[in-house]
Design an enzyme around this catalytic site. Structure first.
Site, PDB file in Angstrom:
ATOM      1  N   HIS A 169       0.810  -1.189  -0.053  1.00 30.42           N
ATOM      2  CA  HIS A 169       0.142  -0.069   0.079  1.00 30.42           C
ATOM      3  C   HIS A 169       0.992   1.249  -0.089  1.00 30.42           C
ATOM      4  O   HIS A 169       0.471   2.157  -0.654  1.00 30.42           O
ATOM      5  CB  HIS A 169      -0.942   0.021   1.462  1.00 30.42           C
ATOM      6  CG  HIS A 169      -1.764   1.312   1.579  1.00 30.42           C
ATOM      7  ND1 HIS A 169      -2.720   1.633   0.517  1.00 30.42           N
ATOM      8  CD2 HIS A 169      -1.200   2.408   2.118  1.00 30.42           C
ATOM      9  CE1 HIS A 169      -3.096   2.752   1.114  1.00 30.42           C
ATOM     10  NE2 HIS A 169      -2.196   3.305   2.099  1.00 30.42           N
ATOM     11  N   CYS A 218      -1.335  -3.294 -22.197  1.00 26.52           N
ATOM     12  CA  CYS A 218      -1.650  -2.748 -20.743  1.00 26.52           C
ATOM     13  C   CYS A 218      -1.115  -3.405 -19.682  1.00 26.52           C
ATOM     14  O   CYS A 218      -1.153  -2.965 -18.558  1.00 26.52           O
ATOM     15  CB  CYS A 218      -3.166  -2.544 -20.411  1.00 26.52           C
ATOM     16  SG  CYS A 218      -3.856  -4.275 -20.823  1.00 26.52           S
ATOM     17  N   GLU A 225      -3.620 -12.484 -22.890  1.00 27.72           N
ATOM     18  CA  GLU A 225      -2.620 -12.614 -21.786  1.00 27.72           C
ATOM     19  C   GLU A 225      -2.329 -14.118 -21.547  1.00 27.72           C
ATOM     20  O   GLU A 225      -1.809 -14.609 -20.484  1.00 27.72           O
ATOM     21  CB  GLU A 225      -2.945 -11.926 -20.568  1.00 27.72           C
ATOM     22  CG  GLU A 225      -4.495 -12.353 -20.123  1.00 27.72           C
ATOM     23  CD  GLU A 225      -5.223 -11.496 -19.117  1.00 27.72           C
ATOM     24  OE1 GLU A 225      -4.351 -10.817 -18.391  1.00 27.72           O
ATOM     25  OE2 GLU A 225      -6.621 -11.289 -18.967  1.00 27.72           O
ATOM     26  N   ASP A 255       0.472 -11.140 -16.896  1.00 28.47           N
ATOM     27  CA  ASP A 255      -0.047 -12.850 -16.895  1.00 28.47           C
ATOM     28  C   ASP A 255       0.577 -13.436 -17.994  1.00 28.47           C
ATOM     29  O   ASP A 255       1.061 -14.473 -17.827  1.00 28.47           O
ATOM     30  CB  ASP A 255      -1.483 -12.709 -17.263  1.00 28.47           C
ATOM     31  CG  ASP A 255      -2.206 -12.645 -15.785  1.00 28.47           C
ATOM     32  OD1 ASP A 255      -1.680 -12.986 -14.804  1.00 28.47           O
ATOM     33  OD2 ASP A 255      -3.373 -11.637 -15.706  1.00 28.47           O
TER      34      ASP A 255
HETATM   35  C1  PEP Z   1      -1.877  -8.311 -17.184  1.00 29.25           C
HETATM   36  O1  PEP Z   1      -1.976  -9.213 -16.780  1.00 29.25           O
HETATM   37  O2  PEP Z   1      -0.909  -7.844 -17.698  1.00 29.25           O
HETATM   38  C2  PEP Z   1      -2.973  -7.082 -17.032  1.00 29.25           C
HETATM   39  C3  PEP Z   1      -2.555  -5.942 -17.275  1.00 29.25           C
HETATM   40  O3  PEP Z   1      -3.638  -7.571 -16.182  1.00 29.25           O
HETATM   41  P1  PEP Z   1      -3.657  -7.543 -14.536  1.00 29.25           P
HETATM   42  O4  PEP Z   1      -2.435  -7.116 -13.856  1.00 29.25           O
HETATM   43  O5  PEP Z   1      -4.811  -6.976 -13.885  1.00 29.25           O
HETATM   44  O6  PEP Z   1      -3.895  -9.081 -14.275  1.00 29.25           O
HETATM   45 MG    MG Z   2      -4.064 -10.046 -16.301  1.00 24.76          MG
END
Ligand code: PEP
Ligand code: MG
Length: 576
Positions: free
Chosen positions: A187, A501, A429, A453
């Site tokens: 956090h 992302c 992913e 992921d």
């Molecule tokens: C990812 O897996 O790269 C992603 C952006 O999703 P999260 O980190 O929420 O699993």
């Molecule tokens: Mg993910």
């Protein structure tokens, strides 16, 4: 004295230390004669805690937004929780003082939550301690050490910081953090980054090796803390701080500039958000839209399943914040490490390979449709896109799209408006999706590569396991090849594009490679935006293509990283 810890939030601070250690409270057990009086005393302390938490909540709403403030509502709920308060009452009935009864109950509940594997419930252990400590202070009439009103610039040294500490602290005077414990995803680290306060965490004994009022230097970029610096060190770090701030200011000047190469190849830089409160940071840093709205936080910060109206309001707020830019709303990604207290799920041996994200949504169709309806209804307030997480094959995309269609039909029947041309995309992913991107492209308006992921599934490295973190490597040739395959598949189709992302999109060592591969959209946490934009604006598309080709021809990530470092040096690209 120089100490090294985790570089959790970049930047440099030089100021007086404030050792923020909470006083030992006297909770010695005593036998009580008048039980009714003792219970009244306890109730008064609970009531005072309720008032204090209400004030903290309101301050947090004003400064951080509703979502971030929700934690204090959750804290206040413990004060009404019959289990928690009732257990303390029963202890007092047994004839002991309220302080001891409270401490015992905190310990029991703390141990119970802390023993849970699920990170969400484990996190509640810290909350119980936070609330319980407040009750104890109020019982004993001891003021909680206050960092909400400081007279001068200060660096806070603490074992760790609780959400109530960071929410109430005097942000004008807190210039840095240094803590004994913590990780990059704790956090304190997340707050420090979002507040752009330099922070070094995990220093083991910083609170015991520094006195109040000592001058210290926190170098959050390098992960270094210097206690009682010499004049020469102060001069050195002042110069470093000036250079850092000048570079940040230079980067801030790019806010309204496009993410465009020297020869005019344009890409999009957008932000990752977890709540409407995060939008401000994206806009301040020049993000053109949102490439990932992690909607699960809306569910996780709630005590009950958020209904369609609550979701609609949140999505509408975010969508309306961007005049031209699109907002990609990712549907619920629960399962794996994220669970909901009000949605009991079967224990799984391998939750990351289990009933997660769309897989879960297909089983809980009502829940899924509630979210899809909320997104569709919000879509008329700007430009929204829908994105499905954890897709492994094209049939899942068809199945999810059929549900969107069903929701559209319902809304038509109810004469409710939605964007009929809303674009529907897929997170890439899972390796199977990356490899068959050409097949999935037939059903997707866009891809967004989730490298967090994708790396763990491709490299067989648990993204949260410290022991194998040295193997977690987005520049591994396997990842680069998969990313290239996805980008090529979308670029082969006129109406499809690829974004990213996962954290790799904000990693400066990956930017030139991704750009050169032809990636169209980069989505990252707000504070990374200026630096990545700067890198993109420093090269021609041709140079980036050559760098991507060179990286793809190399056999290991160490060589790739060295090559990129050398190229950025040559081009005069500095890193924060
Ligand atoms: C990812 O897996 O790269 C992603 C952006 O999703 P999260 O980190 O929420 O699993
Ligand atoms: Mg993910």
């Amino acid at each position: 004295m120089k100490k090294t810890g985790i570089n959790a939030s970049p930047g440099i601070a030089i100021a007086k230390a404030f050792v923020y250690v909470k006083r030992e409270l006297d909770v010695t057990e005593r036998v009580i004669e008048n039980i009714a009086d003792e219970k009244n005393r306890f109730e008064a302390a609970v009531e005072l805690s309720r008032v204090q938490l209400g004030a903290i909540h309101d301050k947090a709403v004003a400064e951080l937004g509703e979502e971030e403030a929700a934690i204090f509502e959750a804290h206040a709920m413990f004060l009404d929780d019959p289990e928690f308060v009732g257990t303390i009452g029963n202890e007092i009935d047994g004839g002991i003082n309220a302080e001891s009864a409270t401490q015992k109950t905190i310990d029991t509940f703390y141990a119970m939550f802390d023993a849970m594997d699920d990170p969400y419930f484990k996190g509640r252990a810290a909350d119980i301690k936070d609330v319980g400590t407040r009750i104890l202070h109020n019982l004993l009439g001891v003021a909680m050490v206050d960092i909400s009103n400081l007279d001068e610039d200060t660096i806070i040294l603490a074992e760790d910081l609780a959400p109530s500490d960071t929410a109430t602290m005097d942000k004008a005077h807190v210039k840095g953090f240094a803590t004994d414990i913590g990780s990059r995803t704790s956090h304190t680290a997340i707050m420090a980054r979002s507040l752009e306060i330099p922070a070094v965490l995990g220093l083991d004994d910083i609170t015991t090796s520094v006195k109040d009022g000592d001058t210290i230097i926190v170098d959050g970029s390098e992960g270094v803390v210097i206690v009682d610096p010499t004049n020469a060190e102060i001069a050195e770090y002042k110069a470093k701080k000036e250079a850092y701030e000048a570079y940040r200011a230079e980067l801030a000047g790019l806010k309204d500039q496009p993410a465009e190469t020297i020869d005019g190849h344009r890409v999009e830089i957008v932000g990752n958000i977890g709540s409407p409160a995060d939008v401000e940071g994206v806009l301040d840093n020049g993000g053109e839209g949102v490439g990932l709205y992690r909607t699960e936080f809306l569910y996780m910060n709630s005590e009950v399943m958020p209904d369609e109206e609550k979701q609609f309001a949140a999505y509408k707020t975010v969508i309306e914040s961007f005049k031209d830019g699109a907002v990609i709303i990712r549907t619920l990604d629960i399962g794996g490490d994220k669970k909901l207290p009000y949605l009991p799920l079967e224990e799984e041996l391998n939750p990351f390979l289990g009933l997660r994200a769309v897989r879960l949504c297909f089983q809980k169709e009502d829940l899924f449709k509630t979210q899809l309806r909320a997104i569709l209804r919000a879509s008329v307030f700007g430009k929204a896109r829908i994105m499905f997480p954890m897709v492994g094959n094209v049939d899942e995309v068809k199945q999810a799209k059929a549900l969107v269609k069903a929701c559209m039909a319902e809304l038509d029947a109810e004469s409710k408006a939605y964007d009929k041309d809303i674009e529907i995309g897929v997170m890439i992913e899972i390796p199977s999706a990356a490899i068959t991107a050409d097949i999935i492209a037939e059903e997707a308006a866009f891809f967004s590569i989730g490298t967090n992921d994708l790396c763990q599934y491709t490299l067989a490295v648990d993204r949260m396991n410290q022991n194998v973190s040295y193997l977690y490597d987005p520049l591994h040739p396997a990842i680069l090849r998969l990313v290239k395959n996805v980008i090529d598949a979308s670029n082969a189709k006129e109406s499809c594009f690829t974004g990213m992302c996962g954290e790799m999109a904000g990693d400066p060592y990956a930017t030139l490679i991704l750009l050169g591969m032809g990636m169209h959209e980069f989505s990252m946490s707000a504070s990374s935006i200026p630096q990545i934009k700067k890198i993109i604006r420093s090269v021609t598309f041709e140079q980036a293509k050559a760098i991507a080709d060179e990286a793809l021809s190399m056999t290991n990530s160490t060589d790739i990283r060295s090559m990129i470092t050398a190229k950025m040096d040559e081009m005069g690209i500095k890193l924060l």
